[in-house]
Design an enzyme around this catalytic site. Structure first.
Site, short mmCIF file in Angstrom:
data_model
loop_
_atom_site.label_atom_id
_atom_site.label_comp_id
_atom_site.label_asym_id
_atom_site.label_seq_id
_atom_site.Cartn_x
_atom_site.Cartn_y
_atom_site.Cartn_z
N GLY A 1 0.81 -1.22 0.00
CA GLY A 1 0.00 0.00 0.00
C GLY A 1 0.84 1.27 0.00
O GLY A 1 1.88 1.37 -0.67
N ILE A 2 0.39 2.24 0.79
CA ILE A 2 1.05 3.54 0.82
C ILE A 2 2.50 3.40 1.31
O ILE A 2 3.41 4.02 0.76
CB ILE A 2 0.26 4.50 1.74
N ALA B 1 -21.56 2.46 19.56
CA ALA B 1 -22.49 1.64 20.34
C ALA B 1 -22.23 0.14 20.14
O ALA B 1 -22.58 -0.68 20.99
CB ALA B 1 -23.92 1.97 19.96
N ASN B 2 -21.64 -0.23 19.01
CA ASN B 2 -21.38 -1.65 18.70
C ASN B 2 -19.91 -2.02 18.82
O ASN B 2 -19.51 -3.11 18.41
CB ASN B 2 -21.82 -1.97 17.27
N ASN C 1 -15.56 10.48 10.97
CA ASN C 1 -16.19 9.59 9.98
C ASN C 1 -17.07 8.58 10.71
O ASN C 1 -16.64 8.02 11.74
CB ASN C 1 -15.10 8.86 9.19
N TYR D 1 -10.64 5.05 14.95
CA TYR D 1 -9.66 5.47 13.93
C TYR D 1 -9.53 7.00 13.92
O TYR D 1 -8.41 7.54 13.90
CB TYR D 1 -10.14 4.96 12.57
P1 NAD Z 1 -2.63 -1.09 4.21
O1 NAD Z 1 -3.56 -1.84 5.09
O2 NAD Z 1 -2.62 -1.38 2.75
O3 NAD Z 1 -1.13 -1.21 4.75
C1 NAD Z 1 -0.80 -1.04 6.11
C2 NAD Z 1 0.49 -1.76 6.41
O4 NAD Z 1 0.75 -1.59 7.81
C3 NAD Z 1 0.40 -3.27 6.15
O5 NAD Z 1 1.54 -3.70 5.45
C4 NAD Z 1 0.34 -3.85 7.55
O6 NAD Z 1 0.89 -5.17 7.65
C5 NAD Z 1 1.16 -2.82 8.33
N1 NAD Z 1 0.85 -2.91 9.76
C6 NAD Z 1 -0.37 -2.97 10.35
N2 NAD Z 1 -0.24 -3.09 11.67
C7 NAD Z 1 1.08 -3.14 11.94
C8 NAD Z 1 1.84 -3.27 13.11
N3 NAD Z 1 1.24 -3.42 14.31
N4 NAD Z 1 3.19 -3.26 13.03
C9 NAD Z 1 3.80 -3.12 11.83
N5 NAD Z 1 3.13 -3.00 10.67
C10 NAD Z 1 1.79 -2.99 10.72
O7 NAD Z 1 -2.95 0.45 4.48
P2 NAD Z 1 -2.71 1.74 3.59
O8 NAD Z 1 -3.99 2.06 2.90
O9 NAD Z 1 -1.48 1.61 2.77
O10 NAD Z 1 -2.53 2.84 4.73
C11 NAD Z 1 -1.25 3.25 5.19
C12 NAD Z 1 -1.45 4.36 6.21
O11 NAD Z 1 -2.20 5.43 5.61
C13 NAD Z 1 -2.23 3.95 7.45
O12 NAD Z 1 -1.73 4.59 8.58
C14 NAD Z 1 -3.65 4.42 7.15
O13 NAD Z 1 -4.38 4.65 8.32
C15 NAD Z 1 -3.33 5.73 6.42
N6 NAD Z 1 -4.43 6.19 5.55
C16 NAD Z 1 -4.83 5.49 4.46
C17 NAD Z 1 -5.85 5.98 3.66
C18 NAD Z 1 -6.31 5.28 2.41
O14 NAD Z 1 -7.19 5.81 1.73
N7 NAD Z 1 -5.77 4.15 2.04
C19 NAD Z 1 -6.48 7.17 4.00
C20 NAD Z 1 -6.06 7.85 5.14
C21 NAD Z 1 -5.02 7.36 5.90
#
Ligand code: NAD
Length: 431
Positions: free
Chosen positions: A204-205, A281-282, A330, A336
């Site tokens: 991902g990111i 609530a859930n 949200n 979150y």
């Molecule tokens: P993703 O789920 O594709 O990737 C997240 C990565 O974090 C995964 O590789 C996962 O294994 C790793 N991870 C999770 N828990 C972990 C832990 N305890 N220790 C080490 N690694 C851990 O998510 P993404 O969409 O690439 O998001 C990346 C960041 O961007 C996150 O912080 C997310 O909250 C934030 N974000 C994403 C979006 C979006 O639209 N995708 C929007 C706003 C914020």
């Protein structure tokens, strides 16, 4: 996940149909690719009021041969409502001619506490910028940079005037006083000789951030949970870096990172994050605490540990990952939203102290709707709404967050501190 609507509106029948039905027509954004120029094109430099900037003249940005690809408006000298008329006079004749995927960057001054006319006029630039961002269309972006000295702003302007900022619009970015800058920064490899750690970097990111920092010359350490170590190892091998299998919620995560980095660290990217959505609530306590632990508590713990042990060197950069859900809230995301708002609090409080005590900047990126596995899991109609409800009418890509992170991590971005920069195409959610 592919945005089929965006692909369809890029075809002739798609354009025809969406125009006839009055549906949104998002423009395909021009993004940076290897070999593409650093700027979106020629930059038209305009002034409203008498500039109040100190420092050297801006470096030569390319001049437009015909219609500008970007407009840089210096409005630092706007001190009253009459001065705002000069903003209108400067941009009104040219705004229509700015190229598709072009840029408008307005330079403003900090708000004066002793002159409420100046403060009103400068705050007006914020409403102006955000409104123009919403109406300008055709993939063009509009941002405001508040500054007093040109010498600290080059990396920020280069970013905002480049295709690397394709999904950053409607932002107000403050650039502070110049810091010590490494004079020998290689423009193509600004992070050469530096080490960057990206948490949650396996996919991902985070994976895009790791790739982009490696492109800029960093030796990258891809940290992810042991269950993702195959992906992390593969990526690290491709980027010539290393991987670290670690759950960031481990109480000794900071110490284990420090141990794995005997030669210290220059860029720390807190990207790991999870969602466990339910209405309050859930929501069982476990869903609450797991999200708060991964997204916020571990960020606080590892930041403290890496600063205290000096693992993060002077001149270092911390880039944390917030979210527009932390700014706007949200439904179903009280856990979150709380965790990501907490990240913003951390950044705002720590930034001045980290700069003064450790020579380290602390900033956050706040992604909006980014096309990843996380957003692919959202139900269809909510997903489609999330994608379109922004000024650019589409979701961003992981690389958009990565490029923003790379700008904040840049050795010349030392005057950018305590900022929360949304990478959201100017989402309608939140400020
Ligand atoms: P993703 O789920 O594709 O990737 C997240 C990565 O974090 C995964 O590789 C996962 O294994 C790793 N991870 C999770 N828990 C972990 C832990 N305890 N220790 C080490 N690694 C851990 O998510 P993404 O969409 O690439 O998001 C990346 C960041 O961007 C996150 O912080 C997310 O909250 C934030 N974000 C994403 C979006 C979006 O639209 N995708 C929007 C706003 C914020």
């Amino acid at each position: 996940m592919a945005d089929r609507y965006l692909s369809f509106t890029g075809t002739a029948p798609g354009r025809f149909l969406t125009r006839r039905l009055g549906l949104p027509q998002p423009a395909a954004l021009r993004r940076w690719s290897p070999g593409s120029p650093g700027f979106v094109g020629g930059v038209l430099h305009l002034t409203a009021g008498k500039s109040e900037l100190s420092g050297p003249a801006f470096p030569e940005f390319p001049s437009p041969s015909d219609a500008p690809a970007a407009v840089l408006l210096d409005a630092t000298g706007v001190r009253d409502v009459e001065g705002l008329a000069e903003v209108h006079a400067a941009l009104h004749p040219v705004v229509r001619s700015v190229d598709a995927s072009g840029r408008v960057v307005v330079l403003g001054a900090p708000l004066s506490s002793g002159d409420h006319h100046q403060a009103a006029a400068q705050q007006a630039l914020e409403g102006f910028t955000r409104s123009l961002g919403k109406e300008i269309g055709r993939g063009r972006t509009v941002n405001l940079v508040r500054l007093t000295d040109t010498s600290a702003a080059e990396s920020t302007l280069r970013f905002l005037l480049s295709p690397k900022s394709a999904y950053v619009s409607g932002q107000v970015i403050e650039v502070g006083q110049p810091q010590e800058v490494d004079v020998d920064i290689d423009r193509d490899l600004p992070l050469a000789g530096r080490t960057a750690l990206v948490t949650g970097g396996a996919r991902g990111i985070g994976a895009a951030v790791a790739e982009t920092l490696a492109r800029d010359g960093a030796r990258v350490v891809v940290l992810d949970v042991p269950g993702a170590s195959a992906d992390a190892e593969r990526l690290a091998a491709r980027l010539g870096g290393s991987s670290l299998a670690l759950d960031v919620t481990a109480p000794d995560a900071g110490a284990r990172i420090a141990e794995a980095l005997p030669d210290c660290l220059d860029v720390l990217v807190h990207n790991a994050g999870i969602t466990r959505d339910r209405r309050l609530a859930n929501m069982p306590a476990e869903r609450w605490s797991s999200v708060l632990d991964v997204n916020l508590a571990s960020v606080l713990r590892t930041t403290d540990a890496l600063l205290e042990t000096g693992t993060l060197r002077r001149g270092g950069r911390i880039v944390a990952t917030a979210s527009i859900a932390g700014l706007a809230g949200n439904t179903g995301q009280t856990n979150y939203g709380a965790s990501k708002a907490g990240v913003v609090g951390l950044v705002r409080s720590l930034a001045p102290r980290a700069a003064a005590e450790h020579g380290v900047t602390v900033n956050a990126v706040a992604p909006g709707f980014i096309e990843t596995k996380m957003t692919a899991a959202i139900p269809l109609f909510i997903r489609e709404a999330g994608r379109r409800m922004n000024s650019l009418g589409q979701g961003g890509l992981p690389v958009d967050v990565a490029e923003t992170t790379a700008w904040l991590a840049h050795p010349a971005s030392g005057a950018v501190n305590g900022q929360v920069v949304r990478v959201c195409g100017q989402s309608l959610l939140g400020a």
